[in-house]
Design an enzyme around this catalytic site. Structure first.
Site, PDB file in Angstrom:
ATOM      1  CD  GLU A 273      -2.900  -1.169  -0.062  1.00  0.00           C
ATOM      2  OE1 GLU A 273      -3.288  -0.067  -0.609  1.00  0.00           O
ATOM      3  OE2 GLU A 273      -3.132  -2.254  -0.570  1.00  0.00           O
ATOM      4  CD1 TRP A 276      -1.432  -0.561  -3.734  1.00  0.00           C
ATOM      5  CD2 TRP A 276      -1.787   0.810  -5.811  1.00  0.00           C
ATOM      6  NE1 TRP A 276      -2.239  -1.099  -4.788  1.00  0.00           N
ATOM      7  CE2 TRP A 276      -2.250  -0.798  -5.891  1.00  0.00           C
ATOM      8  CE3 TRP A 276      -2.178   1.526  -6.709  1.00  0.00           C
ATOM      9  CZ2 TRP A 276      -2.915  -1.025  -7.258  1.00  0.00           C
ATOM     10  CZ3 TRP A 276      -2.822   1.179  -7.842  1.00  0.00           C
ATOM     11  CH2 TRP A 276      -3.020  -0.114  -7.952  1.00  0.00           C
ATOM     12  CD1 TRP A 305     -18.827  11.782 -16.865  1.00  0.00           C
ATOM     13  CD2 TRP A 305     -19.365   9.505 -15.953  1.00  0.00           C
ATOM     14  NE1 TRP A 305     -17.601  10.959 -16.936  1.00  0.00           N
ATOM     15  CE2 TRP A 305     -17.842   9.869 -16.118  1.00  0.00           C
ATOM     16  CE3 TRP A 305     -19.998   8.643 -15.569  1.00  0.00           C
ATOM     17  CZ2 TRP A 305     -17.194   8.464 -15.997  1.00  0.00           C
ATOM     18  CZ3 TRP A 305     -19.022   7.584 -15.052  1.00  0.00           C
ATOM     19  CH2 TRP A 305     -17.849   7.621 -15.284  1.00  0.00           C
ATOM     20  CG  ASN A 340      -8.491   1.666   0.559  1.00  0.00           C
ATOM     21  OD1 ASN A 340      -8.561   2.721  -0.080  1.00  0.00           O
ATOM     22  ND2 ASN A 340      -8.342   0.306   0.263  1.00  0.00           N
ATOM     23  CD1 TRP A 358     -14.330  10.223 -14.001  1.00  0.00           C
ATOM     24  CD2 TRP A 358     -13.101  11.245 -12.457  1.00  0.00           C
ATOM     25  NE1 TRP A 358     -13.330  11.056 -14.751  1.00  0.00           N
ATOM     26  CE2 TRP A 358     -12.691  11.359 -13.942  1.00  0.00           C
ATOM     27  CE3 TRP A 358     -11.996  11.584 -11.456  1.00  0.00           C
ATOM     28  CZ2 TRP A 358     -11.364  12.157 -14.223  1.00  0.00           C
ATOM     29  CZ3 TRP A 358     -10.804  12.328 -11.780  1.00  0.00           C
ATOM     30  CH2 TRP A 358     -10.620  12.559 -13.169  1.00  0.00           C
ATOM     31  CD1 TRP A 381     -11.745  10.655  -5.679  1.00  0.00           C
ATOM     32  CD2 TRP A 381     -13.523   9.783  -6.711  1.00  0.00           C
ATOM     33  NE1 TRP A 381     -12.707  10.670  -4.758  1.00  0.00           N
ATOM     34  CE2 TRP A 381     -13.778  10.161  -5.268  1.00  0.00           C
ATOM     35  CE3 TRP A 381     -14.706   9.199  -7.540  1.00  0.00           C
ATOM     36  CZ2 TRP A 381     -15.361  10.020  -4.736  1.00  0.00           C
ATOM     37  CZ3 TRP A 381     -15.891   9.066  -7.021  1.00  0.00           C
ATOM     38  CH2 TRP A 381     -16.132   9.623  -5.753  1.00  0.00           C
TER      39      TRP A 381
HETATM   40  C1  LIG Z   1     -11.644   7.411  -4.103  1.00  0.00           C
HETATM   41  C2  LIG Z   1     -10.357   7.380  -3.500  1.00  0.00           C
HETATM   42  C3  LIG Z   1      -9.803   8.396  -2.895  1.00  0.00           C
HETATM   43  C4  LIG Z   1      -8.623   8.239  -2.192  1.00  0.00           C
HETATM   44  N1  LIG Z   1      -7.972   9.592  -1.946  1.00  0.00           N
HETATM   45  C5  LIG Z   1      -6.834   9.660  -1.051  1.00  0.00           C
HETATM   46  C6  LIG Z   1      -6.363  10.844  -0.345  1.00  0.00           C
HETATM   47  O1  LIG Z   1      -6.673  11.889  -0.747  1.00  0.00           O
HETATM   48  N2  LIG Z   1      -5.187  10.672   0.328  1.00  0.00           N
HETATM   49  C7  LIG Z   1      -4.691   9.762   0.816  1.00  0.00           C
HETATM   50  O2  LIG Z   1      -3.718   9.398   1.525  1.00  0.00           O
HETATM   51  N3  LIG Z   1      -5.025   8.375   0.428  1.00  0.00           N
HETATM   52  C8  LIG Z   1      -6.246   8.386  -0.615  1.00  0.00           C
HETATM   53  N4  LIG Z   1      -6.954   7.073  -0.987  1.00  0.00           N
HETATM   54  C9  LIG Z   1      -6.030   5.796  -0.424  1.00  0.00           C
HETATM   55  C10 LIG Z   1      -6.420   5.285   0.695  1.00  0.00           C
HETATM   56  O3  LIG Z   1      -7.986   5.053   0.643  1.00  0.00           O
HETATM   57  C11 LIG Z   1      -5.931   5.753   2.118  1.00  0.00           C
HETATM   58  O4  LIG Z   1      -4.545   6.125   1.973  1.00  0.00           O
HETATM   59  C12 LIG Z   1      -6.245   4.835   3.212  1.00  0.00           C
HETATM   60  O5  LIG Z   1      -7.577   4.781   3.411  1.00  0.00           O
HETATM   61  C13 LIG Z   1      -5.688   5.549   4.641  1.00  0.00           C
HETATM   62  O6  LIG Z   1      -5.730   4.856   5.672  1.00  0.00           O
HETATM   63  P1  LIG Z   1      -4.657   4.298   6.369  1.00  0.00           P
HETATM   64  O7  LIG Z   1      -3.711   5.261   6.685  1.00  0.00           O
HETATM   65  O8  LIG Z   1      -5.193   3.750   7.502  1.00  0.00           O
HETATM   66  O9  LIG Z   1      -3.923   3.164   5.446  1.00  0.00           O
HETATM   67  P2  LIG Z   1      -3.064   1.862   5.526  1.00  0.00           P
HETATM   68  O10 LIG Z   1      -4.151   0.824   4.979  1.00  0.00           O
HETATM   69  O11 LIG Z   1      -2.704   1.798   6.764  1.00  0.00           O
HETATM   70  O12 LIG Z   1      -2.055   2.074   4.610  1.00  0.00           O
HETATM   71  C14 LIG Z   1      -0.858   2.729   4.784  1.00  0.00           C
HETATM   72  C15 LIG Z   1      -0.718   4.046   3.923  1.00  0.00           C
HETATM   73  O13 LIG Z   1      -0.454   3.504   2.652  1.00  0.00           O
HETATM   74  C16 LIG Z   1      -1.049   4.675   1.739  1.00  0.00           C
HETATM   75  N5  LIG Z   1      -1.962   4.121   0.991  1.00  0.00           N
HETATM   76  C17 LIG Z   1      -2.866   3.017   1.423  1.00  0.00           C
HETATM   77  N6  LIG Z   1      -3.715   2.528   0.279  1.00  0.00           N
HETATM   78  C18 LIG Z   1      -3.457   3.508  -0.748  1.00  0.00           C
HETATM   79  C19 LIG Z   1      -3.880   3.445  -2.025  1.00  0.00           C
HETATM   80  N7  LIG Z   1      -4.922   2.855  -2.168  1.00  0.00           N
HETATM   81  N8  LIG Z   1      -3.505   4.646  -2.753  1.00  0.00           N
HETATM   82  C20 LIG Z   1      -2.349   5.386  -2.121  1.00  0.00           C
HETATM   83  N9  LIG Z   1      -1.959   5.213  -1.110  1.00  0.00           N
HETATM   84  C21 LIG Z   1      -2.291   4.252  -0.328  1.00  0.00           C
HETATM   85  C22 LIG Z   1      -1.519   5.585   2.795  1.00  0.00           C
HETATM   86  O14 LIG Z   1      -0.329   6.697   2.667  1.00  0.00           O
HETATM   87  C23 LIG Z   1      -1.868   4.956   3.935  1.00  0.00           C
HETATM   88  O15 LIG Z   1      -1.693   5.875   5.134  1.00  0.00           O
HETATM   89  C24 LIG Z   1      -8.002   7.132  -1.875  1.00  0.00           C
HETATM   90  C25 LIG Z   1      -8.519   5.925  -2.195  1.00  0.00           C
HETATM   91  C26 LIG Z   1      -9.704   5.940  -2.981  1.00  0.00           C
HETATM   92  C27 LIG Z   1     -10.376   4.569  -3.569  1.00  0.00           C
END
Ligand SMILES: Cc1cc2nc3c(=O)[nH]c(=O)nc-3n(C[C@H](O)[C@H](O)[C@H](O)COP(=O)(O)OP(=O)(O)OC[C@H]3O[C@@H](n4cnc5c(N)ncnc54)[C@H](O)[C@@H]3O)c2cc1C
Length: 446
Positions: A273, A276, A305, A340, A358, A381
């Protein structure tokens, strides 16, 4: 005596910090500053924006630590392209240090600052810090940027095995901070109120100390991450570090080092993640059209859309009649946080069930997410709407009911945010999923 100024931006911490480490290694006296950028503040326009409280509280913690070290934090308000060269001149520093920021606005701002400093014979030094590998460091065999995540991740991991030093702590020498007495003439009292913002209650504590506590709390949970990360009712299923990674109150290296100490699929999935996050930073840097709300795949910009404004508003208010969607949005409106799994569900629902563009959802998230990050939000998105880089195929559409049954089986999460569930006060579904699903597939095919 050589002097430097470190300009903090999205790296609001004092430890494991590349610009601070390098400045304190290379100079005798190092001043630290942050500029409340009026260009950005004016765009926000909402005095209740929670992010300002997070930034301000993180800076106050940092300032208190600098004061403890006999130094201080310089806070400024204005246009950084004017304020930074002016401050550098006033303090008579030899160089200004900062860490790279890959967003288009930041890149153009930094090049203006660098030019002005150069004209004043002051060096401008910027470092890789926010990511482990920058966009041009991980390329395909043909030398082009990857457009698919898995080969990018494999190349990333291979590169890390050759460059283990990338995860080393960037040690800051605290004894080099400028004495408070040298900074007196440039210290200003700036408060949230004087910036035009009101302090907000946050669901998460700001600052470097809280970020470290969260990581420590998450470490023993990391082995369960691969399964637990999908269940929004669990408190420790995910790290909740995104806000801290966004504002740099924790370093990416510290997170990666923690994941490397724990063996197994849980920590590997968590590391994935974090990769990612770098993948989307790379996409933003290499394909900056995604920052202009354009689809990564230009052919999808032609989609008209058909979704209505009424449906969009029902989505924004958590009144669609689909409990998992409404619960997620209600928590989001109340706190600025969304899990997430729920981000994927609500984004899929807006685009594939309500057939709303979107970009409207992306903008709504950008306005309210505490962890809002241009690269990850645009990436998330576009992935959900099937218009992005390595996106969800358009015919694979989440069914909100089965998602809820699978990931919130006892409705623990849903009931927390929709106490009126099952009563007349709660609306009936505003669309029929099976009908909308077919329409979405038709829309994409066309
Ligand atoms: C529609 C949509 C919009 C999003 N917008 C953002 C946003 O503006 N900012 C943001 O930080 N994340 C975003 N995410 C990714 C993700 O949802 C969040 O990073 C995550 O929910 C944060 O929770 P956590 O810190 O507990 O993550 P954990 O699950 O603990 O993951 C650790 C870290 O990995 C990174 N990470 C995890 N998943 C993703 C992912 N899919 N893409 C990129 N980085 C990721 C984050 O920095 C996160 O803190 C988005 C996802 C979706 C589907």
């Amino acid at each position: 005596m050589s002097k430097a100024l470190v300009w903090l931006r999205r790296d609001l911490r004092l430890s494991d910090h590349t610009a601070l480490a390098r400045a304190t290694q290379e100079h005798d006296s190092v001043a630290v500053c942050f500029v409340f950028d009026t260009v950005i503040l004016e765009q926000l326009g909402n005095p209740n924006d929670r992010r300002l409280t997070f930034i301000y509280q993180s800076l106050m913690e940092l300032k208190a630590e600098l004061v403890k070290q006999g130094s201080d934090l310089i806070l400024l308000q204005g246009d950084p392209t004017i304020e930074i060269p002016l401050l550098a001149k006033n303090l008579e520093v030899n160089a200004v240090y900062c860490n790279h920021d890959y967003e288009p606005y930041a890149k153009s701002r930094d090049s203006k600052v660098s030019k002005k400093l150069f004209d004043n014979k002051i060096e401008f030094k910027s470092f890789r810090d926010q990511v482990v590998f920058e966009s041009k460091e991980i390329l395909s065999g043909a030398g082009t940027p990857f457009k698919v995540f898995t080969p990018y991740k494999n190349a990333w991991l291979k590169e890390l095995s050759k460059k283990r030093d990338r995860l080393l702590e960037q040690k800051v020498s605290m004894s080099k901070f400028a004495q408070a007495s040298e900074l007196k003439s440039v210290i200003q009292n700036i408060t949230l109120e004087s910036l035009g913002f009101k302090p907000q209650d946050l669901w998460i504590q700001a600052g470097e100390n809280s970020a470290r506590k969260l990581l420590t709390k998450f470490e023993p949970e990391m082995s369960n991450y691969a399964e637990a990360r999908n269940f929004p009712a669990l408190n420790n299923g995910t790290s909740h570090l995104s806000v801290h990674l966004r504002f740099g109150t924790i370093s990416i290296r510290e997170c990666m080092r923690a994941s490397q100490l724990i063996k197994g699929t849980g920590s590997e999935t968590w590391m994935s993640e974090l990769i990612w996050r770098e993948f989307y930073q790379m996409v933003l840097d290499q394909f900056p059209h995604v920052a202009e709300h354009k689809c990564f795949k230009p052919e999808y910009d032609r989609i008209q859309w058909p979704g209505t404004n009424d449906h969009f508003e029902a989505w924004c208010e958590g009144m669609t009649g689909f409990p998992i969607v409404d619960a997620a949005i209600r928590e989001f409106n109340a706190t600025g946080w969304m899990h997430n799994r729920l981000r994927m569900i609500v984004a899929s629902f807006l685009t594939k069930d309500l057939l709303v563009d979107w970009r409207k959802g992306e903008a709504y998230f950008a306005q309210h997410l505490l962890d809002y990050d241009l690269a990850s939000n645009s990436g998330g998105w576009q992935w959900s709407a099937s218009v992005g880089c390595d996106a969800q195929p358009y015919f694979r559409i989440f069914n909100p009911e089965s998602q809820a049954e699978k990931f919130d089986p006892d409705q623990k999460y849903i009931k927390k945010w929709i106490p009126e569930l099952g009563s007349k006060k709660y609306p009936s579904p505003i669309v029929e999923h099976d009908v909308q699903r077919k329409l979405a597939i038709e829309l994409f095919k066309r």
